[in-house]
Design a protein around this motif. Structure first.
Motif, PDB file in Angstrom:
ATOM      1  N   THR A   1       4.799  36.801  18.278  1.00 17.01           N
ATOM      2  CA  THR A   1       5.368  35.878  17.291  1.00 17.01           C
ATOM      3  C   THR A   1       4.254  35.189  16.522  1.00 17.01           C
ATOM      4  N   ASP A   2       4.484  34.997  15.238  1.00 18.60           N
ATOM      5  CA  ASP A   2       3.643  34.134  14.409  1.00 18.60           C
ATOM      6  C   ASP A   2       4.541  33.104  13.737  1.00 18.60           C
ATOM      7  N   ALA A   3       4.054  31.898  13.617  1.00 23.16           N
ATOM      8  CA  ALA A   3       4.822  30.861  12.933  1.00 23.16           C
ATOM      9  C   ALA A   3       3.861  29.853  12.314  1.00 23.16           C
ATOM     10  N   SER A   4       4.310  29.248  11.239  1.00 20.17           N
ATOM     11  CA  SER A   4       3.543  28.168  10.614  1.00 20.17           C
ATOM     12  C   SER A   4       4.522  27.098  10.153  1.00 20.17           C
ATOM     13  N   LEU A   5       4.105  25.854  10.283  1.00 16.56           N
ATOM     14  CA  LEU A   5       4.920  24.724   9.854  1.00 16.56           C
ATOM     15  C   LEU A   5       4.063  23.753   9.065  1.00 16.56           C
ATOM     16  N   GLU A   6       4.699  23.101   8.120  1.00 13.05           N
ATOM     17  CA  GLU A   6       4.046  22.053   7.356  1.00 13.05           C
ATOM     18  C   GLU A   6       4.990  20.861   7.254  1.00 13.05           C
ATOM     19  N   ARG A   7       4.449  19.683   7.469  1.00 12.04           N
ATOM     20  CA  ARG A   7       5.240  18.468   7.306  1.00 12.04           C
ATOM     21  C   ARG A   7       4.436  17.482   6.466  1.00 12.04           C
ATOM     22  N   ASP A   8       5.058  16.963   5.410  1.00  8.77           N
ATOM     23  CA  ASP A   8       4.414  15.984   4.538  1.00  8.77           C
ATOM     24  C   ASP A   8       5.269  14.728   4.484  1.00  8.77           C
ATOM     25  N   ILE A   9       4.606  13.578   4.644  1.00  5.80           N
ATOM     26  CA  ILE A   9       5.275  12.284   4.556  1.00  5.80           C
ATOM     27  C   ILE A   9       4.497  11.418   3.575  1.00  5.80           C
ATOM     28  N   ALA A  10       5.186  10.899   2.582  1.00 10.47           N
ATOM     29  CA  ALA A  10       4.565  10.004   1.595  1.00 10.47           C
ATOM     30  C   ALA A  10       5.460   8.783   1.425  1.00 10.47           C
ATOM     31  N   GLY A  11       4.834   7.622   1.394  1.00  8.08           N
ATOM     32  CA  GLY A  11       5.647   6.417   1.288  1.00  8.08           C
ATOM     33  C   GLY A  11       4.894   5.252   0.691  1.00  8.08           C
ATOM     34  N   ILE A  12       5.630   4.194   0.420  1.00  7.61           N
ATOM     35  CA  ILE A  12       5.078   2.933  -0.059  1.00  7.61           C
ATOM     36  C   ILE A  12       5.601   1.821   0.837  1.00  7.61           C
ATOM     37  N   PHE A  13       4.813   0.776   0.984  1.00  4.52           N
ATOM     38  CA  PHE A  13       5.238  -0.328   1.844  1.00  4.52           C
ATOM     39  C   PHE A  13       4.683  -1.639   1.306  1.00  4.52           C
ATOM     40  N   ALA A  14       5.320  -2.726   1.718  1.00  4.61           N
ATOM     41  CA  ALA A  14       4.880  -4.066   1.332  1.00  4.61           C
ATOM     42  C   ALA A  14       5.365  -5.049   2.386  1.00  4.61           C
ATOM     43  N   GLY A  15       4.628  -6.129   2.525  1.00  2.21           N
ATOM     44  CA  GLY A  15       5.016  -7.145   3.493  1.00  2.21           C
ATOM     45  C   GLY A  15       4.398  -8.480   3.158  1.00  2.21           C
ATOM     46  N   ALA A  16       4.990  -9.534   3.691  1.00  3.70           N
ATOM     47  CA  ALA A  16       4.481 -10.883   3.422  1.00  3.70           C
ATOM     48  C   ALA A  16       4.842 -11.803   4.572  1.00  3.70           C
ATOM     49  N   GLU A  17       4.020 -12.839   4.737  1.00  5.62           N
ATOM     50  CA  GLU A  17       4.289 -13.884   5.720  1.00  5.62           C
ATOM     51  C   GLU A  17       3.905 -15.220   5.094  1.00  5.62           C
TER      52      GLU A  17
ATOM     53  N   GLY B   1       0.811  -1.204   0.000  1.00  8.42           N
ATOM     54  CA  GLY B   1       0.000   0.000   0.000  1.00  8.42           C
ATOM     55  C   GLY B   1       0.842   1.249   0.000  1.00  8.42           C
ATOM     56  N   ILE B   2       0.159   2.371   0.166  1.00  8.54           N
ATOM     57  CA  ILE B   2       0.823   3.661   0.254  1.00  8.54           C
ATOM     58  C   ILE B   2       0.398   4.335   1.556  1.00  8.54           C
ATOM     59  N   SER B   3       1.241   5.210   2.070  1.00 14.59           N
ATOM     60  CA  SER B   3       0.911   5.948   3.288  1.00 14.59           C
ATOM     61  C   SER B   3       1.155   7.428   3.042  1.00 14.59           C
ATOM     62  N   LEU B   4       0.177   8.238   3.373  1.00 14.65           N
ATOM     63  CA  LEU B   4       0.242   9.686   3.198  1.00 14.65           C
ATOM     64  C   LEU B   4      -0.126  10.365   4.508  1.00 14.65           C
ATOM     65  N   ARG B   5       0.664  11.345   4.912  1.00  9.76           N
ATOM     66  CA  ARG B   5       0.370  12.096   6.132  1.00  9.76           C
ATOM     67  C   ARG B   5       0.762  13.558   5.924  1.00  9.76           C
ATOM     68  N   ARG B   6      -0.105  14.455   6.386  1.00  3.48           N
ATOM     69  CA  ARG B   6       0.180  15.883   6.307  1.00  3.48           C
ATOM     70  C   ARG B   6      -0.137  16.511   7.659  1.00  3.48           C
ATOM     71  N   ASP B   7       0.848  17.229   8.219  1.00  2.00           N
ATOM     72  CA  ASP B   7       0.689  17.961   9.476  1.00  2.00           C
ATOM     73  C   ASP B   7       0.855  19.453   9.208  1.00  2.00           C
ATOM     74  N   THR B   8      -0.043  20.257   9.742  1.00  4.04           N
ATOM     75  CA  THR B   8       0.093  21.712   9.671  1.00  4.04           C
ATOM     76  C   THR B   8      -0.053  22.287  11.074  1.00  4.04           C
ATOM     77  N   LEU B   9       0.834  23.216  11.414  1.00  2.61           N
ATOM     78  CA  LEU B   9       0.773  23.884  12.708  1.00  2.61           C
ATOM     79  C   LEU B   9       0.740  25.389  12.482  1.00  2.61           C
ATOM     80  N   GLU B  10      -0.201  26.046  13.144  1.00  2.80           N
ATOM     81  CA  GLU B  10      -0.284  27.502  13.131  1.00  2.80           C
ATOM     82  C   GLU B  10      -0.114  27.980  14.566  1.00  2.80           C
ATOM     83  N   LEU B  11       0.900  28.836  14.777  1.00  7.05           N
ATOM     84  CA  LEU B  11       1.261  29.226  16.132  1.00  7.05           C
ATOM     85  C   LEU B  11       1.290  30.739  16.270  1.00  7.05           C
TER      86      LEU B  11
END
Length: 662
Positions: free
Chosen positions: A362-378, A339-349
């Motif tokens: 102070t004002d700050a904003s952050l964005e973090r994006d993580i995208a990946g693929i994975f596979a497994g078997a047993e 499958g695939i995994s997608l995650r997005r985090d946004t922070l407004e401070l």
């Protein structure tokens, strides 16, 4: 010590059924036996490693306030906290001390709830009444789950299935503690409806250590067709808590309950309040035994107001979106998924000069994006032998934008930067189950852990030497497990050895005032579990011996601070009568070098041992009254110490409760 009574709640719960004298027989209609699938489980059937499962029965009989208490008493996990409230605790697995919350992945029904910053998980976020079971997978699981899983995984599985039930629970106790819980599961024309609500409050054992939570959740599940299942849910929580602060050794020995903020008349400036919303859902396509497609989606929002003294009043809005569709297929002796995994985090401070939030600094904003693929078997290539493998590749990017209105020319507080990197993980394991009561396993992991947003950027008004450290990279490494389990009759004996090497472990270097890839580290450990369950007795003992040290750089050969070499948890339960059960618990943690003691020369954080006691009275099935005493002998101890500054843990606490399950 003051106790809060609960007569009103007892009056509500007790009349739900007639009283039955201890030992009196009653005619109960036998309920049909229902066998449920492992809903939202992440524990493989033939796991090549060491795992602990806390089932529904143990949860119901634990008499604990929060999931953190449950993990400590039933899971053999070490906790630390800075407030004296266990619900604020950080969990520690596999020899990680500082920032351990970033190195243990926490899941609710298989969905990650770790924050992108260094903030820990709120253990009141998943009320105990909502839990079906808890799965603890020790050791690195990066290839299966991605970020944060270098020390292990804790999966909290909530109630569901085809069984109707209602649970009511109330408790009161020392330090103004009150608890009210309700959990209800109904089945209406094929629609599964689950509702949970809880109110949890304490003044706190220490001054200005109060904690208050109100939470509610609603879930719906249904089989839409022979090959489509749906599971949707929403949850809400409102939480508030105080900060008692650290103490010098002299103050700690004089009165560990005091707060330096309360002593200075500024306690009203040290607290946090937050509101959390979660919406999640999963569509599953396919039939049992055939190919399946699972599409889980979740949305999380946390609106946090953080007040940490004059000039440090911050509003922080976090939004997290996750999507992880996967395809699975099963054969006669094998299974596989990808499958695939997608995650997005946004922070407004936004930070303000005063608690009334009139002057923004102070004002700050952050964005973090993580995208990946994975596979497994047993698969089972030969009789008794089970092989498993997993692989994952992920790309992550972090961007930060910070503006200071008070110091607009200071480059440490004004920046717009971004960084990205790619990482991969791999896992291969073998498990042998050659006899009914004997098994053994061997596993190798290639792992990684991404730096948190707080480790990269100084966006909360606490300047680092480098405001945005794009040279900070993920810590990577290798892990090897070798273990065996023997279950002759009523006994269980499990022994597991492990070795983990990390390259460029991330740590805060106070000399540089910067989070850096400080050094390579090595952790060697031996975990043993001994259990017995037969007749009126139920006993378990978990012991870990550990060596954690730096293997390169300035501190080569020195022990990693805040990591004890020995941990032991023991429980002994006795049920002399069908209506009476007693349980004693003991947890011992060895001494450790204090925080920031890279040279191993300062006074250590002392070892400590804490005993708890629980008694339960069950006048009839489904109805119980209990009394729990935490820290029975009023041990004075601290779980965290930095540079001579102590954070006391709680002393003796008494809880009295009543639980009704229908």
């Amino acid at each position: 010590m003051r106790l809060t009574s609960i007569p009103a709640l007892a009056a509500m719960i007790l009349p739900l059924s007639p009283a039955t004298a201890p030992g009196e027989e009653e005619e109960d209609e036998l309920q049909p036996l229902v066998v449920e699938a492992d809903r939202h489980s992440v524990l493989p059937e033939h796991f090549a490693g060491s795992a602990t499962v806390i089932d529904r029965e143990k949860i119901a009989k634990s008499g604990v306030r929060s999931v953190a208490d449950l993990l400590a008493t039933q899971g053999g996990i070490r906790l630390t906290n800075t407030s004296g409230n266990a619900s604020d605790s950080t969990v520690h697995l596999r020899g990680f001390g500082e920032n351990a919350s970033s190195r243990v992945l926490v899941l609710i029904d298989g969905r990650p709830v770790n924050r992108p910053d260094m903030a820990g998980v709120s253990w009141l976020e998943a009320p105990v009444a909502r839990l079906e079971r808890v799965e603890i997978l020790r050791g690195s699981q990066s290839a299966r789950f991605g970020d944060n899983a270098v020390g292990g995984v804790i999966n909290l599985v909530t109630r569901g299935g085809s069984t109707e039930s209602t649970v009511l629970e109330g408790a009161g106790g020392s330090d103004g503690y009150t608890l009210a819980r309700i959990s209800h599961r109904s089945l209406i024309d094929g629609h599964g409806i689950t509702f949970d609500a809880e109110r949890n409050f304490t003044d706190g054992w220490r001054d200005n250590a109060f904690s208050e939570l109100e939470t509610a959740a609603l879930r719906w599940d249904k089989q839409l067709a022979d090959w489509i299942d749906a599971d949707l849910g929403v949850s809400w929580a409102d939480e508030r808590g105080g900060f008692p602060g650290p103490l010098t050794k002299q103050r700690y020995l004089l009165d560990p309950r005091q707060s330096i903020y309360a002593q200075s008349g500024q306690a009203h400036l040290y607290f946090s309040e937050q509101t959390r919303w979660t919406a999640d859902g999963t569509l599953t396509f396919g039939k049992a035994g055939g190919p399946t497609i699972e599409v889980p989606l979740s949305i999380y929002q946390r609106d946090l107001a953080w007040n940490f003294g004059p000039g440090y009043h911050t509003d922080n809005l976090l939004n997290t979106y996750t999507l992880s569709p996967r395809f699975g297929i099963t054969g006669d002796s094998w299974s596989a998924e990808a499958g695939i995994s997608l995650r997005r985090d946004t922070l407004e401070l936004s930070q303000f000069a005063e608690i009334q939030r009139r002057n923004r600094t102070t004002d700050a904003s952050l964005e973090r994006d993580i995208a990946g693929i994975f596979a497994g078997a047993e698969w089972e290539p030969w009789k008794y032998w089970h092989l498993s493998t997993s692989a994952r590749w992920e790309h992550s990017s972090v961007g930060a934008d910070a503006r200071s209105y008070r110091f607009p020319a200071n480059p440490a507080l004004n920046f717009a930067r971004e960084t990205d990197e790619s990482n991969s993980a791999f896992q291969a394991g073998v498990r042998w189950e050659g006899a009914r009561d004997v098994s053994a396993w061997l596993r190798y992991d290639r792992l990684y852990r991404l730096p948190s947003t707080d480790e990269i950027a100084s966006y909360q008004g606490y300047p680092l030497t480098v405001p945005f450290n794009d040279r900070l990279r993920a810590e990577t490494g290798d892990n090897v497990e070798l273990g065996a389990e023997w279950t002759p009759g009523a006994w269980t004996l499990r022994v597991n050895g492990f070795a983990q090497w990390l390259e460029g472990e991330i740590a805060y270097d106070y000399l540089q005032n910067l989070n850096v890839n400080l050094a390579d580290t090595r952790r060697l450990g031996l975990e043993t579990t001994l259990g017995y369950q037969a007749g009126i007795w139920d006993a378990a003992l978990h012991f870990t011996a550990l060596q954690s040290e730096f293997r390169s750089g300035t501190y080569e050969g020195k022990e990693v601070y805040l990591v004890p070499n020995r941990e032991l948890t023991a429980t002994l339960g006795c049920r002399p009568k069908d209506w009476l059960s007693l349980q004693a618990e003991y947890q011992y943690v060895g001494d450790a070098f204090e925080g920031n003691d890279f040279q191993n020369t300062r006074e250590k954080l002392p070892s400590y041992g804490v005993a708890n006691f629980l008694v339960r009275y069950e006048p009839k099935p489904g109805l119980s009254l209990y009394c729990r005493i935490n820290n029975l002998f009023d041990e004075r101890y601290a779980t965290v110490k930095y540079s001579g500054i102590w954070y006391p843990a709680a002393g003796r606490q008494v809880l009295i409760g009543i639980r009704r399950e229908l």
